[in-house]
Design an enzyme around this catalytic site. Structure first.
Site, PDB file in Angstrom:
ATOM      1  N   SER A 152       0.860  -1.187   0.000  1.00 11.95           N
ATOM      2  CA  SER A 152       0.000   0.000   0.000  1.00 11.95           C
ATOM      3  C   SER A 152       0.892   1.231   0.000  1.00 11.95           C
ATOM      4  CB  SER A 152      -0.870   0.037   1.256  1.00 11.95           C
ATOM      5  OG  SER A 152      -1.460   1.309   1.400  1.00 11.95           O
ATOM      6  N   TYR A 165      -1.240  -1.207  10.151  1.00 15.59           N
ATOM      7  CA  TYR A 165      -1.429  -1.447   8.710  1.00 15.59           C
ATOM      8  C   TYR A 165      -0.159  -1.089   7.938  1.00 15.59           C
ATOM      9  CZ  TYR A 165      -3.548  -1.086   4.042  1.00 15.59           C
ATOM     10  OH  TYR A 165      -3.857  -1.250   2.708  1.00 15.59           O
TER      11      TYR A 165
END
Ligand code: NAP
Length: 263
Positions: A152, A165
């Site tokens: 990401s 995350y």
């Protein structure tokens, strides 16, 4: 040359988290590019089955659902067993299933940290390990197998409220060249795609009201002035898994419409 450059003809692929969002876009792309079989996985069996039926209708190849939870090692092992029962080899593994958790340090719970690491970082590594014999089986210098991790843009940015995350995704990026070197002699290539903002369930809250001031401001800030869609991620995944991208290994490809250089 161009007729076969991006062809996925005859390939057997596994895409985790294939029932929605980015995973379903890549599965669709592989099938449209000629893949023989694409296995998609997710926890929700009903939704997964519906997606497999839908995708099986768009091309000659089959889309097959395999339900299970990849946040546990038992789930990883069960998926590996099911694939081994069906296939002698696989050509492509896309480790896409992931969750986006968020919390500032004062509120961060160990259980949420573990859940994020287990699904986003541990399961891609150990599913790859569990399927290595199938990935090695017909891989060669001319036709190497391809493993993709999905990171990401969050891995390259500092957001104190998404620590778990972004750390899990940074871990995948760090693993990429190490695993690529470890598997080079087996002709198994490892690459990572690091998406920016894409339309999916994960980002629904941001885009479902397209007239909101916050969404319009986000599009204004993004150099591409739009979210990523199915073609954007499918195009790069097909490239990485076909002859076109077979010289890539150990690489992290940022697919973010310029997110990291935005104003
Ligand atoms: N969308 C974005 O803008 C964006 C940006 C950067 C990176 N990413 C990454 O892209 C990947 C896909 O995300 P998405 O945006 O497409 O999200 P999504 O639409 O929510 O899809 C997530 C998929 O993963 C499956 N999944 C979730 N937890 C699972 C578990 N424990 N075991 C097995 N499967 C599980 C989901 O199905 P079930 O819930 O039924 O299990 C679903 O198929 C993720 O790794 C995410 O971090 C997304």
């Amino acid at each position: 040359m161009i007729e076969t450059l991006f062809s996925m003809s005859d390939k057997v692929c596994v895409v985790t988290g294939g029932s929605s969002g980015l995973g379903s876009y890549m599965a669709q792309g592989f099938l449209e590019a000629g893949a023989a079989r694409v296995y998609i996985t997710a926890r929700s069996a009903e939704k997964l089955k519906e997606k497999a039926i839908e995708l099986s209708q768009i091309a000659d190849g089959e889309c097959l659902p395999l339900a299970g939870d990849l946040a546990t090692l038992e789930g990883v092992e069960a998926l590996s067993t099911e694939i081994h029962e069906r296939e002698q080899h696989i050509d492509v593994l896309v480790n896409n299933a992931g969750i986006g958790t968020g919390a500032y340090i004062d509120d961060l719970k160990a259980a949420d940290w573990d859940r994020t690491m287990d699904l986003n970082l541990r399961s891609p590594l150990f599913l790859t390990q569990a399927l290595l014999d199938l990935l090695r089986h017909r891989a060669s210098v001319e036709m190497p197998s391809s493993v993709i991790f999905i990171s990401s843009v969050a891995a390259s940015e500092v957001f104190p409220h998404v620590m778990a995350y972004s750390t899990s995704k940074k871990g995948l990026e760090h693993l990429t060249p190490q695993l690529a070197l470890a598997l080079a002699d087996d002709h198994v290539r490892i690459n990572t795609i690091a998406p920016g903002r894409f339309y999916s369930e994960m980002t629904r809250g941001a885009w479902e009201n397209p007239d909101s001031e916050s969404f319009k401001a986000e599009l204004e800030r993004l150099p591409a002035h739009r979210y990523g869609g199915a073609e954007d991620i499918a195009g790069v995944a097909i490239m990485l898994c076909s002859r076109a991208g077979s010289y890539f290994t150990g690489e992290v490809l940022n697919l973010d419409g310029g997110h990291r250089i935005r104003r």
